[in-house]
Design a protein around this motif. Sequence first.
Motif, PDB file in Angstrom:
ATOM      1  N   ALA A  53      28.743 -25.400  43.368  1.00  0.00           N
ATOM      2  CA  ALA A  53      27.884 -24.640  44.092  1.00  0.00           C
ATOM      3  C   ALA A  53      28.725 -24.409  45.460  1.00  0.00           C
ATOM      4  O   ALA A  53      28.685 -23.029  46.041  1.00  0.00           O
ATOM      5  CB  ALA A  53      26.558 -25.215  44.416  1.00  0.00           C
ATOM      6  N   PRO A  76      24.752 -33.944  38.830  1.00  0.00           N
ATOM      7  CA  PRO A  76      24.223 -33.289  40.308  1.00  0.00           C
ATOM      8  C   PRO A  76      25.551 -33.131  41.376  1.00  0.00           C
ATOM      9  O   PRO A  76      25.715 -32.341  41.984  1.00  0.00           O
ATOM     10  CB  PRO A  76      23.258 -34.194  40.773  1.00  0.00           C
ATOM     11  N   ARG A 110      28.816 -32.817  40.475  1.00  0.00           N
ATOM     12  CA  ARG A 110      29.522 -31.694  40.040  1.00  0.00           C
ATOM     13  C   ARG A 110      29.145 -30.426  40.308  1.00  0.00           C
ATOM     14  O   ARG A 110      29.713 -29.681  40.750  1.00  0.00           O
ATOM     15  CB  ARG A 110      30.036 -32.044  38.625  1.00  0.00           C
ATOM     16  N   ASP A 111      27.807 -30.369  39.909  1.00  0.00           N
ATOM     17  CA  ASP A 111      27.060 -29.264  40.323  1.00  0.00           C
ATOM     18  C   ASP A 111      26.985 -28.697  41.855  1.00  0.00           C
ATOM     19  O   ASP A 111      27.381 -27.587  41.820  1.00  0.00           O
ATOM     20  CB  ASP A 111      25.545 -29.258  39.834  1.00  0.00           C
ATOM     21  N   GLN A 112      26.905 -29.630  42.559  1.00  0.00           N
ATOM     22  CA  GLN A 112      26.886 -29.600  43.857  1.00  0.00           C
ATOM     23  C   GLN A 112      28.228 -28.941  44.429  1.00  0.00           C
ATOM     24  O   GLN A 112      28.404 -28.043  45.264  1.00  0.00           O
ATOM     25  CB  GLN A 112      26.286 -30.612  44.902  1.00  0.00           C
ATOM     26  N   VAL A 168      19.811 -24.608  40.200  1.00  0.00           N
ATOM     27  CA  VAL A 168      21.030 -24.740  40.939  1.00  0.00           C
ATOM     28  C   VAL A 168      21.827 -23.605  40.608  1.00  0.00           C
ATOM     29  O   VAL A 168      22.286 -22.890  41.801  1.00  0.00           O
ATOM     30  CB  VAL A 168      21.932 -26.096  41.113  1.00  0.00           C
ATOM     31  N   ARG A 169      22.127 -23.045  39.425  1.00  0.00           N
ATOM     32  CA  ARG A 169      22.890 -22.123  39.136  1.00  0.00           C
ATOM     33  C   ARG A 169      22.127 -20.645  39.569  1.00  0.00           C
ATOM     34  O   ARG A 169      23.039 -19.859  39.954  1.00  0.00           O
ATOM     35  CB  ARG A 169      23.078 -22.038  37.588  1.00  0.00           C
ATOM     36  N   GLN A 210      29.850 -22.564  35.976  1.00  0.00           N
ATOM     37  CA  GLN A 210      30.187 -24.037  35.533  1.00  0.00           C
ATOM     38  C   GLN A 210      29.146 -25.077  36.023  1.00  0.00           C
ATOM     39  O   GLN A 210      28.999 -26.160  35.759  1.00  0.00           O
ATOM     40  CB  GLN A 210      31.530 -24.433  36.177  1.00  0.00           C
ATOM     41  N   VAL A 211      28.106 -24.738  36.898  1.00  0.00           N
ATOM     42  CA  VAL A 211      26.808 -25.220  37.051  1.00  0.00           C
ATOM     43  C   VAL A 211      25.993 -25.575  35.969  1.00  0.00           C
ATOM     44  O   VAL A 211      25.206 -24.429  35.633  1.00  0.00           O
ATOM     45  CB  VAL A 211      26.244 -24.632  38.476  1.00  0.00           C
ATOM     46  N   ALA A 212      25.721 -27.036  35.752  1.00  0.00           N
ATOM     47  CA  ALA A 212      24.936 -27.260  34.650  1.00  0.00           C
ATOM     48  C   ALA A 212      23.240 -26.929  34.820  1.00  0.00           C
ATOM     49  O   ALA A 212      22.634 -26.404  34.053  1.00  0.00           O
ATOM     50  CB  ALA A 212      25.195 -28.549  34.031  1.00  0.00           C
ATOM     51  N   ASP A 213      23.012 -27.275  36.176  1.00  0.00           N
ATOM     52  CA  ASP A 213      21.545 -27.286  36.265  1.00  0.00           C
ATOM     53  C   ASP A 213      21.226 -25.739  36.535  1.00  0.00           C
ATOM     54  O   ASP A 213      21.609 -25.133  37.553  1.00  0.00           O
ATOM     55  CB  ASP A 213      21.273 -28.054  37.629  1.00  0.00           C
ATOM     56  N   ALA A 266      30.038 -34.570  34.408  1.00  0.00           N
ATOM     57  CA  ALA A 266      28.936 -33.572  34.633  1.00  0.00           C
ATOM     58  C   ALA A 266      27.759 -34.361  35.148  1.00  0.00           C
ATOM     59  O   ALA A 266      27.650 -35.578  35.182  1.00  0.00           O
ATOM     60  CB  ALA A 266      28.339 -32.783  33.337  1.00  0.00           C
TER      61      ALA A 266
END
Length: 86
Positions: free
Chosen positions: A29, A22, A24-26, A55-56, A49-52, A20
């Motif tokens: 996304a 940034p 992975r979030d990117q 961003v989500r 699945q985006v944690a932030d 987890a």
Amino acid sequence: KEWLTNSPDAAAEWLAQAAAGPGRDQGMAELARYWQVRNPENAWSYVKQVADPQVRQAIAAGVVFEWRKSDPAAADGAWSSLSANN
């Protein structure tokens, strides 16, 4: 990004195992963006699945916009569930 375009399923599998953060979030996304026009319901699985939260929320807006063109009720339901969880 090229990997995602050429083999989105492999990219998704790799990202699912990534730690987890940034990066992975990117990646999630980007997968959501890739799928938002092709298969919005599939794109939504990556949005979730985006944690932030910021961003989500940003990527979710684009997916819902596209999804409403084919299935407004499902898109609205997904948006409502996201809003309720934030």
